[in-house]
Design a protein around this motif. Sequence first.
Motif, PDB file in Angstrom:
ATOM      1  N   ALA A   1      30.856   9.439 -15.740  1.00  0.00           N
ATOM      2  CA  ALA A   1      30.221   8.517 -14.910  1.00  0.00           C
ATOM      3  C   ALA A   1      31.151   7.770 -13.769  1.00  0.00           C
ATOM      4  CB  ALA A   1      29.668   7.421 -16.118  1.00  0.00           C
ATOM      5  N   VAL A   2      32.429   7.493 -14.390  1.00  0.00           N
ATOM      6  CA  VAL A   2      33.339   6.823 -13.334  1.00  0.00           C
ATOM      7  C   VAL A   2      33.814   8.073 -12.054  1.00  0.00           C
ATOM      8  CG1 VAL A   2      35.714   6.205 -12.976  1.00  0.00           C
ATOM      9  CG2 VAL A   2      34.353   5.435 -15.096  1.00  0.00           C
TER      10      VAL A   2
ATOM     11  N   VAL B   1      30.678   9.413  -4.969  1.00  0.00           N
ATOM     12  CA  VAL B   1      29.688   9.029  -4.173  1.00  0.00           C
ATOM     13  C   VAL B   1      30.200   8.073  -3.404  1.00  0.00           C
ATOM     14  CG1 VAL B   1      27.545   7.452  -3.968  1.00  0.00           C
ATOM     15  CG2 VAL B   1      27.705   9.149  -5.789  1.00  0.00           C
ATOM     16  N   VAL B   2      31.200   6.816  -3.807  1.00  0.00           N
ATOM     17  CA  VAL B   2      31.643   5.919  -2.844  1.00  0.00           C
ATOM     18  C   VAL B   2      32.753   6.699  -2.003  1.00  0.00           C
ATOM     19  CG1 VAL B   2      33.022   3.994  -3.048  1.00  0.00           C
ATOM     20  CG2 VAL B   2      31.227   4.034  -4.647  1.00  0.00           C
ATOM     21  N   SER B   3      33.531   7.468  -2.386  1.00  0.00           N
ATOM     22  CA  SER B   3      34.624   8.446  -1.764  1.00  0.00           C
ATOM     23  C   SER B   3      33.882   9.058  -0.722  1.00  0.00           C
ATOM     24  CB  SER B   3      35.314   9.037  -2.403  1.00  0.00           C
ATOM     25  OG  SER B   3      36.014   8.566  -3.462  1.00  0.00           O
TER      26      SER B   3
ATOM     27  N   ILE C   1      41.686  10.638  -8.813  1.00  0.00           N
ATOM     28  CA  ILE C   1      42.610   9.946  -9.730  1.00  0.00           C
ATOM     29  C   ILE C   1      41.564   9.104 -10.758  1.00  0.00           C
ATOM     30  CG2 ILE C   1      43.674   7.559  -9.548  1.00  0.00           C
ATOM     31  CD1 ILE C   1      44.323   8.488  -6.410  1.00  0.00           C
ATOM     32  N   PHE C   2      40.323   9.106 -10.473  1.00  0.00           N
ATOM     33  CA  PHE C   2      39.434   8.396 -11.392  1.00  0.00           C
ATOM     34  C   PHE C   2      38.733   9.389 -12.239  1.00  0.00           C
ATOM     35  CE2 PHE C   2      39.880   5.060  -8.048  1.00  0.00           C
ATOM     36  CZ  PHE C   2      40.183   3.926  -8.930  1.00  0.00           C
TER      37      PHE C   2
ATOM     38  N   ALA D   1      36.692  17.609 -11.887  1.00  0.00           N
ATOM     39  CA  ALA D   1      37.651  16.624 -12.392  1.00  0.00           C
ATOM     40  C   ALA D   1      37.071  15.987 -13.539  1.00  0.00           C
ATOM     41  CB  ALA D   1      37.976  15.557 -11.447  1.00  0.00           C
ATOM     42  N   ALA D   2      35.728  15.629 -13.649  1.00  0.00           N
ATOM     43  CA  ALA D   2      34.996  15.188 -14.629  1.00  0.00           C
ATOM     44  C   ALA D   2      34.746  15.879 -15.720  1.00  0.00           C
ATOM     45  CB  ALA D   2      33.670  14.555 -14.003  1.00  0.00           C
ATOM     46  N   ALA D   3      34.697  17.120 -15.582  1.00  0.00           N
ATOM     47  CA  ALA D   3      34.472  18.091 -16.675  1.00  0.00           C
ATOM     48  C   ALA D   3      36.060  18.061 -17.404  1.00  0.00           C
ATOM     49  CB  ALA D   3      34.177  19.576 -16.296  1.00  0.00           C
TER      50      ALA D   3
END
Length: 386
Positions: free
Chosen positions: A319-320, A326-328, A312-313, A23-25
């Motif tokens: 970074a987000v 990590v939090v999830s 979603i994020f 997702a970040a990519a």
Amino acid sequence: MKRFLFILTILFAAVAGCHATEAAAGGVESEVTDELKTVETQAEEEKPNLKETIFEHLGDGYGWEVPFNHHKRIPLPIIVWGKDGLHVFSSSRVTHGQTYTDGNATFRIATEGDYKGKLVEIVDGVEYKPWDLSITKNVCAIFIACIIVLVCCLMLARWHRKNPFKAPRKGLGAFETLVEFIYVGVIKSTLKEKAPRFAPYLLSVFMFIFFMNLLGLIVVFPGGANVTGNIAVTMVLAIMTFVMTNFFGTKHYWKEIFWPDVPIWLKFPIPIMQVIEVFGIFTKPAALTVRLFANMMGGHMIVLVLTLLIFIFGAMGYAVASGTAVVSVLFSVFMLLIDVLVSFIQAYVFTMLSTIFISLAQEEHHEKHEEGEHHNGDAKATAVAK
């Protein structure tokens, strides 16, 4: 247990990490070029539908998902009674929107409409819902849970047959502790001398629900099926308790329903209390059905939503996406640990309520009279002795 939690944590971290990187990519901002625009457009078109993803994992299916590869599934047998008779074939023939022709009948899994996600037969271009007796994922999970409970019970019985004065250890000892806890703490303390009559059913229900709940928390085969989160399954279990309660109910139990001990104007000529009592007969299984279904469905949904926060994020940057991953993962693991406790609590509550409902139907009207007669008899015996 520690090994299980460690392996579960690693699996969640691996899955979430893969999805977070993916997702970040897709969300990295760079110079606007024609090539990047094309890539972003394709990524947008292939963006998963989060709502469908959640309900696909929570619902039933004609195959068992393969871990880390959602495009492949372990096929299960499809058994349907169509327009021209019985048809049996593998679910692999109708996956990914494929159409399968067996003789003169054509089958496929509906992608929209009232039968979405269900196997349908195409008759003159119209979707027809045949009698479906297929071994779906939930049905297979029920068979697996039944086999596990049966094996554990037979092993425990065999141990005590060979070692009548020795307690088992390790896993078998934990299973015996669980059986004794439910029988002594719930069944025997509530039903008293009638406990042996209903204990086989109540213990079977507890073990069945407990193991189904635990299997639903495992992300790989034979786990992953949300069986107790299916209202049809919980309804059948509640109906079984309903039958045990009312079929074995005493005369006093039925008398209190149709002619309760209340002022006459509350039950005649307008049967106010009778209507209330009959209504109460059906609210009890309804409460059992919804309580188990809602709690287990809610637990699975929370874990899925926490995991999907990564998607979603993911479009907000690397970074987000990394922080969200990590939090999830941490919260998902925490919720899974809570769900282990909830799995036991829900099985315990269902068994306890079933025991209470059955005990209320076993009350005898002459108990107080017998106590009074016994007291008067003792007094007369004392007087005669004097």
